[in-house]
Write an enzyme that holds these catalytic residues in place. Sequence first.
Site, short mmCIF file in Angstrom:
data_model
loop_
_atom_site.label_atom_id
_atom_site.label_comp_id
_atom_site.label_asym_id
_atom_site.label_seq_id
_atom_site.Cartn_x
_atom_site.Cartn_y
_atom_site.Cartn_z
N CYS A 2 0.86 -1.18 0.00
CA CYS A 2 0.00 0.00 0.00
C CYS A 2 0.89 1.24 0.00
O CYS A 2 2.04 1.18 0.41
CB CYS A 2 -0.89 0.02 1.23
SG CYS A 2 -1.92 -1.46 1.34
N ARG A 27 2.30 1.23 -5.87
CA ARG A 27 2.39 0.31 -4.73
C ARG A 27 1.11 -0.49 -4.53
O ARG A 27 1.10 -1.50 -3.83
CB ARG A 27 2.70 1.09 -3.45
CG ARG A 27 4.01 1.84 -3.49
CD ARG A 27 4.21 2.58 -2.20
NE ARG A 27 4.37 1.66 -1.10
CZ ARG A 27 5.52 1.13 -0.71
NH1 ARG A 27 6.62 1.42 -1.36
NH2 ARG A 27 5.58 0.30 0.29
N TRP A 76 -3.54 -2.13 -1.75
CA TRP A 76 -3.44 -3.44 -2.41
C TRP A 76 -4.01 -4.41 -1.38
O TRP A 76 -3.41 -4.64 -0.33
CB TRP A 76 -1.99 -3.75 -2.73
CG TRP A 76 -1.78 -5.01 -3.52
CD1 TRP A 76 -1.84 -5.15 -4.87
CD2 TRP A 76 -1.47 -6.30 -3.01
NE1 TRP A 76 -1.59 -6.45 -5.23
CE2 TRP A 76 -1.37 -7.18 -4.11
CE3 TRP A 76 -1.28 -6.84 -1.72
CZ2 TRP A 76 -1.07 -8.54 -3.96
CZ3 TRP A 76 -1.00 -8.18 -1.58
CH2 TRP A 76 -0.90 -9.02 -2.70
N ASN A 102 -0.19 0.03 6.15
CA ASN A 102 0.43 -0.80 5.12
C ASN A 102 1.04 -2.00 5.83
O ASN A 102 1.77 -1.83 6.80
CB ASN A 102 1.52 0.02 4.41
CG ASN A 102 2.37 -0.83 3.49
OD1 ASN A 102 1.90 -1.83 2.95
ND2 ASN A 102 3.62 -0.44 3.29
N GLY A 103 0.71 -3.21 5.39
CA GLY A 103 1.28 -4.40 6.02
C GLY A 103 0.19 -5.36 6.43
O GLY A 103 -0.95 -5.28 5.96
N GLU A 484 13.46 -14.24 -17.42
CA GLU A 484 12.99 -12.86 -17.30
C GLU A 484 12.06 -12.49 -18.46
O GLU A 484 11.05 -11.82 -18.27
CB GLU A 484 14.20 -11.91 -17.23
CG GLU A 484 13.89 -10.42 -17.27
CD GLU A 484 13.06 -9.91 -16.10
OE1 GLU A 484 12.69 -10.69 -15.21
OE2 GLU A 484 12.72 -8.71 -16.10
N LYS A 488 8.25 -11.20 -17.80
CA LYS A 488 7.73 -9.91 -18.29
C LYS A 488 6.43 -10.12 -19.06
O LYS A 488 5.47 -9.38 -18.90
CB LYS A 488 8.74 -9.21 -19.22
CG LYS A 488 9.93 -8.56 -18.57
CD LYS A 488 9.64 -7.35 -17.73
CE LYS A 488 9.34 -7.71 -16.30
NZ LYS A 488 10.37 -7.76 -15.35
N GLU A 491 3.48 -11.15 -16.72
CA GLU A 491 3.06 -10.06 -15.85
C GLU A 491 2.16 -9.05 -16.53
O GLU A 491 1.17 -8.62 -15.95
CB GLU A 491 4.31 -9.26 -15.42
CG GLU A 491 4.97 -9.70 -14.20
CD GLU A 491 6.10 -8.74 -13.88
OE1 GLU A 491 6.01 -8.09 -12.85
OE2 GLU A 491 7.06 -8.64 -14.67
N HIS A 507 14.39 -32.98 -21.76
CA HIS A 507 13.99 -33.69 -20.54
C HIS A 507 12.52 -33.47 -20.22
O HIS A 507 12.08 -33.78 -19.11
CB HIS A 507 14.88 -33.25 -19.38
CG HIS A 507 16.33 -33.54 -19.60
ND1 HIS A 507 16.85 -34.82 -19.57
CD2 HIS A 507 17.36 -32.74 -19.93
CE1 HIS A 507 18.14 -34.78 -19.84
NE2 HIS A 507 18.48 -33.52 -20.07
N LYS A 610 3.92 -3.08 -6.87
CA LYS A 610 5.36 -2.98 -7.13
C LYS A 610 6.19 -3.45 -5.96
O LYS A 610 7.20 -4.12 -6.13
CB LYS A 610 5.71 -1.52 -7.46
CG LYS A 610 7.19 -1.31 -7.71
CD LYS A 610 7.43 -0.76 -9.06
CE LYS A 610 8.87 -0.80 -9.46
NZ LYS A 610 9.16 -1.91 -10.36
#
Length: 615
Positions: A2, A27, A76, A102-103, A484, A488, A491, A507, A610
Amino acid sequence: MCGIVGYVGPRPSQDILLAGLARLEYRGYDSAGVAVIDGDGSLGMRKKAGKLAVLRDSLADAPLPDGSTGIGHTRWATHGGPTDVNAHPHLADDDKLALIHNGIIENFSALREELLADGVVFRSETDTEVAAALLGREYAGNGGDLELAFRSVVNRLEGAFTLLAMHQDHPGLVVGARRNSPLVIGLGEGENFLGSDVAAFIEHTRKALAIGQDQIVSITPDAVTVVDFAGTPVQPEPFDVSWDAAAAEKGGWSSFMAKEVAEQPEAVANTIRGRIQDGQVVIPELDGLDELFLGINRVIITACGTASYAALVGKYAIEQWARVAVDVELAHEFRYRDPVIGADTLVVSISQSGETMDTLMAVKYARERGARTLSICNTQGATIPRESDAVVYTHAGPEVAVASTKAFSAQITALLLLGLHMGRVRGAVADASVDVAELAALPEKIASVLEGEQEHVTQLAGWMADTRSVLFLGRHVGYPIALEGALKLKEISYIHAEGFAAGELKHGPIALIEPGQPVFVLVPSPRHSALVHSKVVSNIQEIRARGARVIVIAEVGDAAVLPFADEVIHIPLAGAMFEPLLAVVPLQIFAMALATAKGLDVDQPRNLAKSVTVE
Ligand code: F6R
């Protein structure tokens, strides 16, 4: 997760809070709210589910009365879905007190039971309202001392939290506290600010104070006081913010992500600056640590997500240059097993935000077990560097888009610098001049990939807008870049994507290949290893034989791949350890262009935030 902002001063606070929240929206962006104490000493509050724009529109239609003390929050969701009622602030003491958080308060259930038994009526499903109710009860019980009430509340909370609160009986005062979640102070002239990070107040001041773990801060227009949870005064650590407000603005770009991808040459150049002396890598922040680098026999690099892929590149570089064994561990796995570490282990953490809870906990755990800790971080004054024995800052500037791009490049750069620094100290690198020259040439080469391949890759993404799955293959340092590239794409475009070590293909993953399946292949230069190059070319033939559509990323002039590739994306010639910084750029552009072609918001992808400040 948050975003939090607080203001006290002579100016109307509402616009200051909204501007701060806009900069913190990366955030969390599922709801937002503000509370202000107006000139008559009454508290007004508005909160809305949805992005900040929804709150902004509501306030434009029906403004709150002007007030120069205020707090704001962008959420969030953790406890309770993203609804108006669950949004912050939460009110208590007959709606005279407002609190944001926040948390995660881990013991909220027990506290809620206790408060329910006391007759408290809850309006939301959040853990935050429990903290607000507790604060209201303490405040009413101690005769109206907000700071004292705050101290008693934080000592009862378990978990991670940043809290800000204000009470209408105390205009001109905002009280905050932090444990394992971020909070910084912005120092103005006759006004002061609190924020989850400096972006909250960067347009008003670049003078900041860092608040340590388990500390409480009170701001008034003219004073800042900090105490620990026992009430003992503490001197907060001052720092100047090195970037300005413009750096955190979109500045004409279509998205923050587009801007940040384009800023990579600068991010890498700024991270290298001041760290090359007389043709050698010398990191001034690591002065005095030679004994540490000579004494260790193992390095563990710990991080999450994109930062963990940078870590994998670092493993190859540090092992090659410093000749010390390196393992890479996801921070949330490292901490919950029983790793064999001690004084001869260097635990390197990597974090853009410096606030990722999983990584922070891994660092603390490593320290408790006697390991030495070094962090690579992009955010001054953040918690992880403060908890580490040493820090090497990346200088990528503020990264706002949720998907990390320039911070990733800066992290790899810092790891390359660290590898060469350690190699010199340990006497393992006889002559680093070629590698140092490669480092110095990176910004220009990245710029040439941006310029040369932007249009081609964007066109490719446009053709593939209906694709449902994309695979990425790489070997050696190309392997982390394959991971990566896939992350990307997942996401921001919500397309299924997987990265594999190319040798792993036979494999199992090769079963996924069917006619038309797009596969990106990162081809290492044959100049580094003809053997590895030939293995990758064989892998290309294997997937091609099964109908894959092969998109190759290879150095200019690599003729061996041409007969087997449907598309070739060229990168300039570079040393083996430096190729990842070039090869990742087209993959970032591809993900961004594909998401854009699908009409998605590349800066704020669904379900993500983020800075992941919860475990
Ligand atoms: C992906 C991304 C995340 C972060 C991860 C760690 O684009 O941004 O995977 O890399 O959450 O974040 P930091 O680096 O802030 O610790």
